[in-house]
Write a protein that holds these residues in place. Structure first.
Motif, PDB file in Angstrom:
ATOM      1  N   THR A  73     -10.444   6.677 -20.585  1.00 17.39           N
ATOM      2  CA  THR A  73     -10.213   5.278 -20.214  1.00 17.39           C
ATOM      3  C   THR A  73     -11.508   4.521 -19.981  1.00 17.39           C
ATOM      4  O   THR A  73     -11.504   3.300 -19.814  1.00 17.39           O
ATOM      5  N   GLY A  74     -12.622   5.258 -19.915  1.00 19.88           N
ATOM      6  CA  GLY A  74     -13.896   4.646 -19.583  1.00 19.88           C
ATOM      7  C   GLY A  74     -14.231   4.751 -18.112  1.00 19.88           C
ATOM      8  O   GLY A  74     -15.300   4.313 -17.678  1.00 19.88           O
ATOM      9  N   ALA A  75     -13.309   5.329 -17.306  1.00 18.44           N
ATOM     10  CA  ALA A  75     -13.551   5.469 -15.870  1.00 18.44           C
ATOM     11  C   ALA A  75     -14.597   6.537 -15.596  1.00 18.44           C
ATOM     12  O   ALA A  75     -14.879   7.400 -16.431  1.00 18.44           O
ATOM     13  N   ARG A  76     -15.174   6.473 -14.396  1.00 19.88           N
ATOM     14  CA  ARG A  76     -16.037   7.540 -13.915  1.00 19.88           C
ATOM     15  C   ARG A  76     -15.154   8.530 -13.158  1.00 19.88           C
ATOM     16  O   ARG A  76     -14.215   8.122 -12.465  1.00 19.88           O
ATOM     17  N   VAL A  77     -15.437   9.814 -13.274  1.00 18.53           N
ATOM     18  CA  VAL A  77     -14.597  10.846 -12.668  1.00 18.53           C
ATOM     19  C   VAL A  77     -15.445  11.766 -11.794  1.00 18.53           C
ATOM     20  O   VAL A  77     -16.477  12.278 -12.247  1.00 18.53           O
ATOM     21  N   VAL A  78     -15.006  11.939 -10.557  1.00 19.70           N
ATOM     22  CA  VAL A  78     -15.580  12.944  -9.659  1.00 19.70           C
ATOM     23  C   VAL A  78     -14.541  14.048  -9.541  1.00 19.70           C
ATOM     24  O   VAL A  78     -13.471  13.840  -8.963  1.00 19.70           O
ATOM     25  N   ALA A  79     -14.836  15.204 -10.113  1.00 18.51           N
ATOM     26  CA  ALA A  79     -13.881  16.314 -10.146  1.00 18.51           C
ATOM     27  C   ALA A  79     -14.257  17.345  -9.083  1.00 18.51           C
ATOM     28  O   ALA A  79     -15.411  17.789  -9.025  1.00 18.51           O
ATOM     29  N   VAL A  80     -13.272  17.723  -8.270  1.00 17.65           N
ATOM     30  CA  VAL A  80     -13.484  18.704  -7.200  1.00 17.65           C
ATOM     31  C   VAL A  80     -12.675  19.946  -7.529  1.00 17.65           C
ATOM     32  O   VAL A  80     -11.446  19.899  -7.584  1.00 17.65           O
ATOM     33  N   GLU A  81     -13.373  21.053  -7.757  1.00 20.49           N
ATOM     34  CA  GLU A  81     -12.725  22.290  -8.184  1.00 20.49           C
ATOM     35  C   GLU A  81     -13.155  23.443  -7.282  1.00 20.49           C
ATOM     36  O   GLU A  81     -14.348  23.700  -7.129  1.00 20.49           O
ATOM     37  N   VAL A  82     -12.171  24.139  -6.694  1.00 18.55           N
ATOM     38  CA  VAL A  82     -12.482  25.222  -5.768  1.00 18.55           C
ATOM     39  C   VAL A  82     -12.905  26.500  -6.488  1.00 18.55           C
ATOM     40  O   VAL A  82     -13.642  27.321  -5.921  1.00 18.55           O
ATOM     41  N   ASP A  83     -12.487  26.682  -7.740  1.00 16.65           N
ATOM     42  CA  ASP A  83     -12.840  27.876  -8.518  1.00 16.65           C
ATOM     43  C   ASP A  83     -14.214  27.664  -9.136  1.00 16.65           C
ATOM     44  O   ASP A  83     -14.385  26.809 -10.011  1.00 16.65           O
ATOM     45  N   PRO A  84     -15.229  28.421  -8.716  1.00 15.92           N
ATOM     46  CA  PRO A  84     -16.592  28.183  -9.215  1.00 15.92           C
ATOM     47  C   PRO A  84     -16.744  28.397 -10.718  1.00 15.92           C
ATOM     48  O   PRO A  84     -17.569  27.731 -11.356  1.00 15.92           O
ATOM     49  N   VAL A  85     -15.975  29.309 -11.284  1.00 19.63           N
ATOM     50  CA  VAL A  85     -16.047  29.534 -12.728  1.00 19.63           C
ATOM     51  C   VAL A  85     -15.575  28.298 -13.487  1.00 19.63           C
ATOM     52  O   VAL A  85     -16.222  27.843 -14.440  1.00 19.63           O
ATOM     53  N   LEU A  86     -14.468  27.739 -13.065  1.00 20.08           N
ATOM     54  CA  LEU A  86     -13.941  26.542 -13.717  1.00 20.08           C
ATOM     55  C   LEU A  86     -14.857  25.342 -13.487  1.00 20.08           C
ATOM     56  O   LEU A  86     -15.062  24.521 -14.388  1.00 20.08           O
ATOM     57  N   ALA A  87     -15.383  25.229 -12.276  1.00 17.79           N
ATOM     58  CA  ALA A  87     -16.279  24.107 -11.966  1.00 17.79           C
ATOM     59  C   ALA A  87     -17.532  24.153 -12.826  1.00 17.79           C
ATOM     60  O   ALA A  87     -18.014  23.108 -13.303  1.00 17.79           O
ATOM     61  N   THR A  88     -18.057  25.340 -13.045  1.00 20.75           N
ATOM     62  CA  THR A  88     -19.272  25.480 -13.851  1.00 20.75           C
ATOM     63  C   THR A  88     -19.018  25.139 -15.310  1.00 20.75           C
ATOM     64  O   THR A  88     -19.865  24.535 -15.985  1.00 20.75           O
ATOM     65  N   ARG A  89     -17.850  25.478 -15.810  1.00 19.67           N
ATOM     66  CA  ARG A  89     -17.564  25.287 -17.232  1.00 19.67           C
ATOM     67  C   ARG A  89     -17.143  23.855 -17.581  1.00 19.67           C
ATOM     68  O   ARG A  89     -17.340  23.397 -18.720  1.00 19.67           O
ATOM     69  N   LEU A  90     -16.576  23.116 -16.651  1.00 16.10           N
ATOM     70  CA  LEU A  90     -16.008  21.802 -16.956  1.00 16.10           C
ATOM     71  C   LEU A  90     -16.980  20.839 -17.645  1.00 16.10           C
ATOM     72  O   LEU A  90     -16.605  20.194 -18.635  1.00 16.10           O
ATOM     73  N   PRO A  91     -18.230  20.690 -17.195  1.00 16.41           N
ATOM     74  CA  PRO A  91     -19.137  19.764 -17.879  1.00 16.41           C
ATOM     75  C   PRO A  91     -19.347  20.105 -19.356  1.00 16.41           C
ATOM     76  O   PRO A  91     -19.428  19.203 -20.204  1.00 16.41           O
ATOM     77  N   ASP A  92     -19.406  21.395 -19.677  1.00 13.52           N
ATOM     78  CA  ASP A  92     -19.594  21.792 -21.072  1.00 13.52           C
ATOM     79  C   ASP A  92     -18.368  21.448 -21.908  1.00 13.52           C
ATOM     80  O   ASP A  92     -18.487  21.005 -23.058  1.00 13.52           O
ATOM     81  N   THR A  93     -17.180  21.646 -21.340  1.00  9.79           N
ATOM     82  CA  THR A  93     -15.948  21.283 -22.050  1.00  9.79           C
ATOM     83  C   THR A  93     -15.934  19.793 -22.358  1.00  9.79           C
ATOM     84  O   THR A  93     -15.565  19.378 -23.463  1.00  9.79           O
ATOM     85  N   VAL A  94     -16.344  18.982 -21.408  1.00  7.86           N
ATOM     86  CA  VAL A  94     -16.372  17.533 -21.613  1.00  7.86           C
ATOM     87  C   VAL A  94     -17.400  17.166 -22.678  1.00  7.86           C
ATOM     88  O   VAL A  94     -17.142  16.310 -23.540  1.00  7.86           O
ATOM     89  N   ARG A  95     -18.546  17.816 -22.653  1.00 11.40           N
ATOM     90  CA  ARG A  95     -19.564  17.522 -23.685  1.00 11.40           C
ATOM     91  C   ARG A  95     -19.042  17.839 -25.079  1.00 11.40           C
ATOM     92  O   ARG A  95     -19.331  17.130 -26.047  1.00 11.40           O
ATOM     93  N   ARG A  96     -18.247  18.906 -25.187  1.00 12.75           N
ATOM     94  CA  ARG A  96     -17.731  19.305 -26.497  1.00 12.75           C
ATOM     95  C   ARG A  96     -16.579  18.421 -26.957  1.00 12.75           C
ATOM     96  O   ARG A  96     -16.476  18.080 -28.136  1.00 12.75           O
ATOM     97  N   GLN A  97     -15.701  18.060 -26.032  1.00 16.35           N
ATOM     98  CA  GLN A  97     -14.476  17.349 -26.403  1.00 16.35           C
ATOM     99  C   GLN A  97     -14.617  15.829 -26.366  1.00 16.35           C
ATOM    100  O   GLN A  97     -13.856  15.123 -27.031  1.00 16.35           O
TER     101      GLN A  97
END
Length: 285
Positions: A73-97
């Motif tokens: 949508t063009g919004a800025r997103v602050v994502a809070v994730e308790v699982d450190p594995v998922l939190a670490t991977r999320l930025p890379d997923t966004v860069r790819r997708q």
């Protein structure tokens, strides 16, 4: 605004592929049920009314399905994730997708129940989240208390919890969550979410609850009012005169406070609005 073609949402094969790559096995403890249906993601984003000027707080982004939809949508997103594995991977997923959207994403590896305003890089205006069923109400109440910038939200929760959140006085499911959420504003159930859009498929039904913040009732502070709410529903089969005896100091004192607030001492907690509780609590200050 980001063009839709720039954001590739995650489908079932992408979700399974990411989970296998990260050796993730969804756990009941963390309430991990990942949305793998792009149409459901689009619907959630649309119902949340997110736009390019919003700063969205997303709790429990998981593998990133909803995150990508929000960024689209063009919004800025602050994502809070308790699982450190998922939190670490999320930025890379966004860069790819979603090429070009990663600059609008911030990720915190943190427990939402311990989140404070100073922990966040920006002041969020909207909450959009797929909340774990076992902590949905505590998380929502905590965030509303801590983050006064949140003006509205859309959360996906177990349907039974959604019913309690949105219930009004007189309903058989009206209780502590209903009354406390009413302190912050108006909650309403807006849509059901099929079990089939999740992986793994949960054993419960889910629904979306929308929330709009409003000014709290004039009177005592929140903790004082909430103490009366907790006492009224701790023994919900009893009349308020009896249920509030411990809170007020005695049954006679409870009756006096109820009468002064214009409330029949013989009624029960599920009949009271948040304004009733506020008037009641004001007499004990």
């Amino acid at each position: 605004m980001v063009e839709p073609s720039e954001t590739a949402l995650l489908g079932p094969s992408e979700i399974r592929g990411l989970a296998d790559e990260l050796r993730i096995r969804p756990t009941k403890k963390l309430g991990q049920n990942f949305v793998h249906d792009p149409n459901t993601v689009r619907r959630i984003v649309e119902l949340a009314g997110v736009g390019g000027t919003d700063v969205v707080l997303e709790v429990g982004p998981g593998l990133g399905s909803l995150t990508l939809g929000l960024l689209g949508t063009g919004a800025r997103v602050v994502a809070v994730e308790v699982d450190p594995v998922l939190a670490t991977r999320l930025p890379d997923t966004v860069r790819r997708q979603a090429p070009g959207a990663s600059g609008r994403l911030s990720v915190l590896a943190a427990d939402a129940l311990r989140l404070a305003a100073e922990d966040l890089p920006e002041r969020p205006s909207v909450l959009v989240a797929n909340l774990p069923y076992n902590v949905a109400v505590p998380v929502l109440l905590h965030l509303l208390a801590e983050l006064t910038s949140l003006g509205r939200g859309l959360v996906m929760v177990q349907t039974e919890v959604a019913d309690r959140m949105a219930a009004g006085p007189g309903s058989r499911v009206y209780g502590v969550p209903s009354a406390k959420l009413a302190w912050y504003g108006r909650a309403r159930k807006v849509a059901a979410v099929p079990r089939s859009v999740f992986w793994p498929v949960p054993n419960v039904d889910s629904s979306l609850v929308a929330f709009e913040r409003a000014a709290p009732p004039a009177g005592p502070d929140r903790d004082t009012v909430f103490a009366a709410v907790d006492a009224a529903f701790a023994q919900r089969r009893k009349t308020l005169r009896a249920a509030l005896a411990g809170w007020a100091g005695s049954s006679a004192r409870a009756e006096a406070l109820l009468t002064a607030a214009g409330i029949d001492p013989r009624t029960r907690g599920e009949q009271l609005t948040i304004h009733d509780f506020t008037r009641l609590a004001a007499g004990d200050v």
